[in-house]
Write a protein that holds these residues in place. Structure first.
Motif, PDB file in Angstrom:
ATOM      1  N   ARG A  20       0.864  -1.193   0.000  1.00 12.10           N
ATOM      2  CA  ARG A  20       0.000   0.000   0.000  1.00 12.10           C
ATOM      3  C   ARG A  20       0.887   1.226   0.000  1.00 12.10           C
ATOM      4  N   TYR A  22       1.133   5.283   0.178  1.00  8.72           N
ATOM      5  CA  TYR A  22       0.528   6.576   0.497  1.00  8.72           C
ATOM      6  C   TYR A  22       1.233   7.601  -0.373  1.00  8.72           C
ATOM      7  N   GLN A  77      -1.539   5.559  11.177  1.00  9.39           N
ATOM      8  CA  GLN A  77      -0.351   4.966  10.543  1.00  9.39           C
ATOM      9  C   GLN A  77       0.879   5.872  10.662  1.00  9.39           C
ATOM     10  N   ILE A  79       1.606   8.702   9.144  1.00  9.51           N
ATOM     11  CA  ILE A  79       2.088   9.141   7.833  1.00  9.51           C
ATOM     12  C   ILE A  79       2.235  10.655   7.890  1.00  9.51           C
ATOM     13  N   VAL A  84       5.180   6.835   1.224  1.00  9.06           N
ATOM     14  CA  VAL A  84       5.378   5.802   2.242  1.00  9.06           C
ATOM     15  C   VAL A  84       4.765   4.521   1.694  1.00  9.06           C
ATOM     16  N   MET A  86       3.674   0.809   2.686  1.00 11.17           N
ATOM     17  CA  MET A  86       3.385  -0.138   3.763  1.00 11.17           C
ATOM     18  C   MET A  86       3.443  -1.522   3.132  1.00 11.17           C
ATOM     19  N   PHE A  95       3.237  -5.758   9.474  1.00  8.23           N
ATOM     20  CA  PHE A  95       3.599  -4.855   8.384  1.00  8.23           C
ATOM     21  C   PHE A  95       4.809  -4.039   8.780  1.00  8.23           C
ATOM     22  N   LYS A  97       7.015  -0.235   7.288  1.00  2.43           N
ATOM     23  CA  LYS A  97       6.955   0.941   6.415  1.00  2.43           C
ATOM     24  C   LYS A  97       8.305   1.192   5.776  1.00  2.43           C
ATOM     25  N   GLN A  99      10.004   4.507   3.840  1.00  2.00           N
ATOM     26  CA  GLN A  99       9.815   5.932   3.547  1.00  2.00           C
ATOM     27  C   GLN A  99      10.620   6.329   2.319  1.00  2.00           C
TER      28      GLN A  99
END
Length: 129
Positions: A20, A22, A77, A79, A84, A86, A95, A97, A99
């Motif tokens: 996912r 962002y 999350q 964010i 980002v 995930m 999960f 992250k 960046q």
């Protein structure tokens, strides 16, 4: 080549992960991530997107499903900057992250490194003396 072999090795694991991203529709690094996600999608990974901005007139230029990220989701999350990514492990319900811009190889390496070593059938995983 080693690059192709590395990608092929991860393909069986792809169904255990969901990616996912962002993103902000005006962010050049986010736009570059679409190429990374396209490559990972070709390797069998499911990709979905969450848009963080609300600029009117946005026309998506990517083949992935996307939704508007809610302010509650962004807070939950944590964010604060994009892009980002995930990376969700569906089997273990965990999960992590990533960046900033990532190459497909960097994402695959992170998945391999995050994957816990599993004991073989019949082993407890504990050390024997």
């Amino acid at each position: 080549s080693a690059k192709v072999r590395t990608l092929a090795e991860t393909q069986p694991e792809s169904k255990n992960y969901r990616l996912r991203l962002y993103f902000d529709s005006r962010c050049p690094h986010c736009e570059h991530m679409m190429g990374t996600l396209a490559e990972l999608s070709r390797q069998g990974f499911y990709v979905e997107l969450r848009r963080v901005d609300r600029v009117p007139g946005f026309v998506p230029k990517f083949p992935f499903p996307y939704q508007q990220a809610s302010s509650e989701e962004l807070k939950r999350q944590q964010i604060k900057a994009v892009p980002v990514l995930m990376v969700g492990n569906l089997r273990d319900q965990t999960f992590f992250k990533m960046q900033g811009f990532q190459t497909p190889e960097a994402v695959l390496t992170a998945i391999r490194e995050a994957r816990p070593a599993r004991p073989h059938a019949g082993e407890t995983g504990g050390q024997q003396s």
